[in-house]
Write a protein that holds these residues in place. Structure first.
Motif, PDB file in Angstrom:
ATOM      1  N   SER A 150       8.340   6.014  -4.426  1.00 21.79           N
ATOM      2  CA  SER A 150       9.005   4.558  -4.406  1.00 21.79           C
ATOM      3  C   SER A 150       8.097   3.647  -4.558  1.00 21.79           C
ATOM      4  O   SER A 150       8.416   2.525  -5.032  1.00 21.79           O
ATOM      5  CB  SER A 150       9.878   4.666  -3.186  1.00 21.79           C
ATOM      6  OG  SER A 150      10.584   3.414  -2.959  1.00 21.79           O
ATOM      7  N   ALA A 151       7.034   3.645  -3.873  1.00 24.11           N
ATOM      8  CA  ALA A 151       5.897   2.532  -3.478  1.00 24.11           C
ATOM      9  C   ALA A 151       5.337   2.324  -5.106  1.00 24.11           C
ATOM     10  O   ALA A 151       5.081   1.162  -5.519  1.00 24.11           O
ATOM     11  CB  ALA A 151       4.700   2.680  -2.772  1.00 24.11           C
ATOM     12  N   GLN A 152       5.164   3.444  -5.843  1.00 31.28           N
ATOM     13  CA  GLN A 152       4.762   3.196  -7.271  1.00 31.28           C
ATOM     14  C   GLN A 152       5.600   2.393  -8.157  1.00 31.28           C
ATOM     15  O   GLN A 152       5.169   1.857  -9.036  1.00 31.28           O
ATOM     16  CB  GLN A 152       4.742   4.622  -7.816  1.00 31.28           C
ATOM     17  CG  GLN A 152       3.414   5.439  -7.106  1.00 31.28           C
ATOM     18  CD  GLN A 152       3.374   6.971  -7.749  1.00 31.28           C
ATOM     19  OE1 GLN A 152       4.256   7.473  -8.345  1.00 31.28           O
ATOM     20  NE2 GLN A 152       2.214   7.502  -7.556  1.00 31.28           N
ATOM     21  N   ARG A 153       7.162   2.394  -7.885  1.00 27.33           N
ATOM     22  CA  ARG A 153       7.994   1.831  -8.493  1.00 27.33           C
ATOM     23  C   ARG A 153       7.974   0.238  -8.263  1.00 27.33           C
ATOM     24  O   ARG A 153       8.614  -0.463  -9.109  1.00 27.33           O
ATOM     25  CB  ARG A 153       9.346   2.501  -8.478  1.00 27.33           C
ATOM     26  CG  ARG A 153       9.305   3.937  -9.066  1.00 27.33           C
ATOM     27  CD  ARG A 153      10.583   4.418  -9.128  1.00 27.33           C
ATOM     28  NE  ARG A 153      10.517   6.097  -9.716  1.00 27.33           N
ATOM     29  CZ  ARG A 153      10.681   6.951  -8.782  1.00 27.33           C
ATOM     30  NH1 ARG A 153      10.549   7.054  -7.492  1.00 27.33           N
ATOM     31  NH2 ARG A 153      10.316   8.312  -9.312  1.00 27.33           N
ATOM     32  N   ARG A 154       7.737  -0.102  -7.194  1.00 26.60           N
ATOM     33  CA  ARG A 154       8.129  -1.383  -6.579  1.00 26.60           C
ATOM     34  C   ARG A 154       7.180  -2.441  -7.256  1.00 26.60           C
ATOM     35  O   ARG A 154       7.756  -3.601  -7.535  1.00 26.60           O
ATOM     36  CB  ARG A 154       7.594  -1.328  -5.308  1.00 26.60           C
ATOM     37  CG  ARG A 154       8.684  -1.020  -4.233  1.00 26.60           C
ATOM     38  CD  ARG A 154       8.321  -1.289  -2.697  1.00 26.60           C
ATOM     39  NE  ARG A 154       9.173  -0.312  -2.075  1.00 26.60           N
ATOM     40  CZ  ARG A 154       8.252   0.550  -1.256  1.00 26.60           C
ATOM     41  NH1 ARG A 154       7.008   0.396  -1.212  1.00 26.60           N
ATOM     42  NH2 ARG A 154       8.697   1.642  -0.622  1.00 26.60           N
ATOM     43  N   PRO A 155       6.320  -2.061  -7.974  1.00 24.52           N
ATOM     44  CA  PRO A 155       5.492  -3.338  -8.954  1.00 24.52           C
ATOM     45  C   PRO A 155       6.334  -3.768  -9.921  1.00 24.52           C
ATOM     46  O   PRO A 155       6.252  -4.991 -10.541  1.00 24.52           O
ATOM     47  CB  PRO A 155       4.164  -2.537  -9.410  1.00 24.52           C
ATOM     48  CG  PRO A 155       3.962  -1.723  -8.386  1.00 24.52           C
ATOM     49  CD  PRO A 155       5.253  -1.188  -7.881  1.00 24.52           C
ATOM     50  N   ALA A 156       7.293  -2.826 -10.525  1.00 20.67           N
ATOM     51  CA  ALA A 156       8.042  -3.127 -11.755  1.00 20.67           C
ATOM     52  C   ALA A 156       8.936  -4.476 -11.062  1.00 20.67           C
ATOM     53  O   ALA A 156       9.401  -5.304 -11.970  1.00 20.67           O
ATOM     54  CB  ALA A 156       8.724  -2.120 -12.433  1.00 20.67           C
ATOM     55  N   LEU A 157       9.490  -4.153 -10.020  1.00 23.09           N
ATOM     56  CA  LEU A 157      10.404  -4.994  -9.476  1.00 23.09           C
ATOM     57  C   LEU A 157       9.933  -6.241  -8.993  1.00 23.09           C
ATOM     58  O   LEU A 157      10.332  -7.396  -9.123  1.00 23.09           O
ATOM     59  CB  LEU A 157      11.008  -4.331  -8.204  1.00 23.09           C
ATOM     60  CG  LEU A 157      12.113  -3.121  -8.436  1.00 23.09           C
ATOM     61  CD1 LEU A 157      12.538  -2.465  -7.109  1.00 23.09           C
ATOM     62  CD2 LEU A 157      13.283  -3.402  -9.324  1.00 23.09           C
ATOM     63  N   ALA A 158       8.628  -6.334  -8.418  1.00 21.85           N
ATOM     64  CA  ALA A 158       8.025  -7.423  -7.957  1.00 21.85           C
ATOM     65  C   ALA A 158       7.534  -8.306  -9.273  1.00 21.85           C
ATOM     66  O   ALA A 158       7.339  -9.422  -8.885  1.00 21.85           O
ATOM     67  CB  ALA A 158       6.750  -6.982  -6.944  1.00 21.85           C
ATOM     68  N   ALA A 159       7.129  -7.468 -10.428  1.00 19.05           N
ATOM     69  CA  ALA A 159       6.804  -8.209 -11.498  1.00 19.05           C
ATOM     70  C   ALA A 159       8.031  -9.148 -11.976  1.00 19.05           C
ATOM     71  O   ALA A 159       7.799  -9.809 -13.143  1.00 19.05           O
ATOM     72  CB  ALA A 159       6.039  -7.371 -12.462  1.00 19.05           C
ATOM     73  N   GLY A 160       9.305  -8.826 -11.563  1.00 16.39           N
ATOM     74  CA  GLY A 160      10.131  -9.610 -12.086  1.00 16.39           C
ATOM     75  C   GLY A 160      10.789  -8.959 -13.180  1.00 16.39           C
ATOM     76  O   GLY A 160      11.717  -9.499 -14.236  1.00 16.39           O
ATOM     77  N   ARG A 161      10.594  -7.602 -13.511  1.00 16.65           N
ATOM     78  CA  ARG A 161      11.013  -7.161 -14.824  1.00 16.65           C
ATOM     79  C   ARG A 161      12.477  -6.557 -14.288  1.00 16.65           C
ATOM     80  O   ARG A 161      12.894  -6.269 -13.180  1.00 16.65           O
ATOM     81  CB  ARG A 161      10.369  -5.746 -15.086  1.00 16.65           C
ATOM     82  CG  ARG A 161       9.020  -6.053 -15.458  1.00 16.65           C
ATOM     83  CD  ARG A 161       8.194  -4.674 -15.903  1.00 16.65           C
ATOM     84  NE  ARG A 161       7.020  -4.790 -15.993  1.00 16.65           N
ATOM     85  CZ  ARG A 161       6.034  -4.015 -15.772  1.00 16.65           C
ATOM     86  NH1 ARG A 161       6.123  -2.892 -15.123  1.00 16.65           N
ATOM     87  NH2 ARG A 161       4.656  -4.188 -15.913  1.00 16.65           N
ATOM     88  N   ALA A 162      13.316  -6.697 -15.372  1.00 22.49           N
ATOM     89  CA  ALA A 162      14.842  -6.304 -15.324  1.00 22.49           C
ATOM     90  C   ALA A 162      14.857  -4.784 -15.102  1.00 22.49           C
ATOM     91  O   ALA A 162      14.334  -3.991 -15.686  1.00 22.49           O
ATOM     92  CB  ALA A 162      15.746  -6.828 -16.441  1.00 22.49           C
ATOM     93  N   CYS A 163      15.770  -4.485 -13.946  1.00 23.48           N
ATOM     94  CA  CYS A 163      15.841  -3.278 -13.708  1.00 23.48           C
ATOM     95  C   CYS A 163      17.425  -2.938 -13.242  1.00 23.48           C
ATOM     96  O   CYS A 163      18.047  -3.606 -12.749  1.00 23.48           O
ATOM     97  CB  CYS A 163      15.166  -2.793 -12.091  1.00 23.48           C
ATOM     98  SG  CYS A 163      13.345  -2.923 -12.561  1.00 23.48           S
ATOM     99  N   LEU A 164      17.926  -1.930 -13.513  1.00 19.99           N
ATOM    100  CA  LEU A 164      19.237  -1.408 -13.343  1.00 19.99           C
ATOM    101  C   LEU A 164      18.943  -0.116 -12.343  1.00 19.99           C
ATOM    102  O   LEU A 164      18.571   0.909 -12.669  1.00 19.99           O
ATOM    103  CB  LEU A 164      19.876  -0.743 -14.507  1.00 19.99           C
ATOM    104  CG  LEU A 164      21.378  -0.433 -14.208  1.00 19.99           C
ATOM    105  CD1 LEU A 164      22.296  -1.530 -13.611  1.00 19.99           C
ATOM    106  CD2 LEU A 164      21.980   0.225 -15.454  1.00 19.99           C
ATOM    107  N   ILE A 165      19.561  -0.300 -11.125  1.00 18.90           N
ATOM    108  CA  ILE A 165      19.372   0.646  -9.830  1.00 18.90           C
ATOM    109  C   ILE A 165      20.784   1.054  -9.627  1.00 18.90           C
ATOM    110  O   ILE A 165      21.521   0.409  -9.001  1.00 18.90           O
ATOM    111  CB  ILE A 165      18.531   0.199  -8.854  1.00 18.90           C
ATOM    112  CG1 ILE A 165      17.007  -0.414  -9.249  1.00 18.90           C
ATOM    113  CG2 ILE A 165      18.335   1.115  -7.619  1.00 18.90           C
ATOM    114  CD1 ILE A 165      16.437  -0.904  -8.291  1.00 18.90           C
TER     115      ILE A 165
END
Length: 162
Positions: free
Chosen positions: A14-29
């Motif tokens: 889960s921690a490995q995936r957080r940088p994508a969210l923090a970088a402001g990339r669009a994500c669909l969860i």
């Protein structure tokens, strides 16, 4: 009933995936749907414009993920009529938006309180479970050959003097 893994390895992933969210990339969860633990998730590969067959994916013991690379089981089986009908309605809705000529798509979902909830329409690189159903593999190959032939026909007509 299996419980999702919550140990150190799961927290690390889960921690490995957080940088994508923090970088402001669009994500669909998508939300977690508990019925996946006991009822599994349906995968309905569709070839062309119609549903072809289905598989029921169940998570591995002590897990919640229904991807084969995480150890889930995937059993070819006929879905209930309302599941197949919902998948077809999804394909019809996509066609109504002008996207009708797809070679393949996979409709994924979970039955919640008796209703099929579509979680994903996978148009790009879907895992079609062709090895589990050889007739579908032959159908898919024939469909692709037909599409390839149709693509080359206009070029042949242009090259032929008239």
């Amino acid at each position: 009933r299996a419980q999702p893994r919550t140990g150190a390895a799961a927290r690390a992933r889960s921690a490995q995936r957080r940088p994508a969210l923090a970088a402001g990339r669009a994500c669909l969860i998508p939300p977690f749907l508990p019925p996946v633990l006991c009822g599994g998730a349906w995968a309905l590969p569709c070839l062309g414009v119609a549903y072809s067959r289905a598989g029921l994916k169940r998570p591995a013991r002590d897990d919640y993920r229904v991807q084969t690379y995480f150890g889930c089981s995937a059993v070819p089986t006929e879905p209930p009529a309302h599941v197949a009908a919902a998948a077809q309605r999804a394909l019809d809705a996509v066609a109504a938006l002008g996207h009708r000529d797809h070679a393949y798509v996979r409709v994924d979902g979970v039955v919640v309180d008796g209703e099929f909830r579509i979680m994903e329409l996978e148009f790009i690189e879907p895992f079609l479970h062709l090895a589990a159903h050889p007739p579908a593999a032959r159908l898919f190959a024939a469909q692709l050959a037909q599409r390839w032939s149709a693509l080359s026909e206009p070029q042949q007509a242009e090259a032929t003097p008239g």
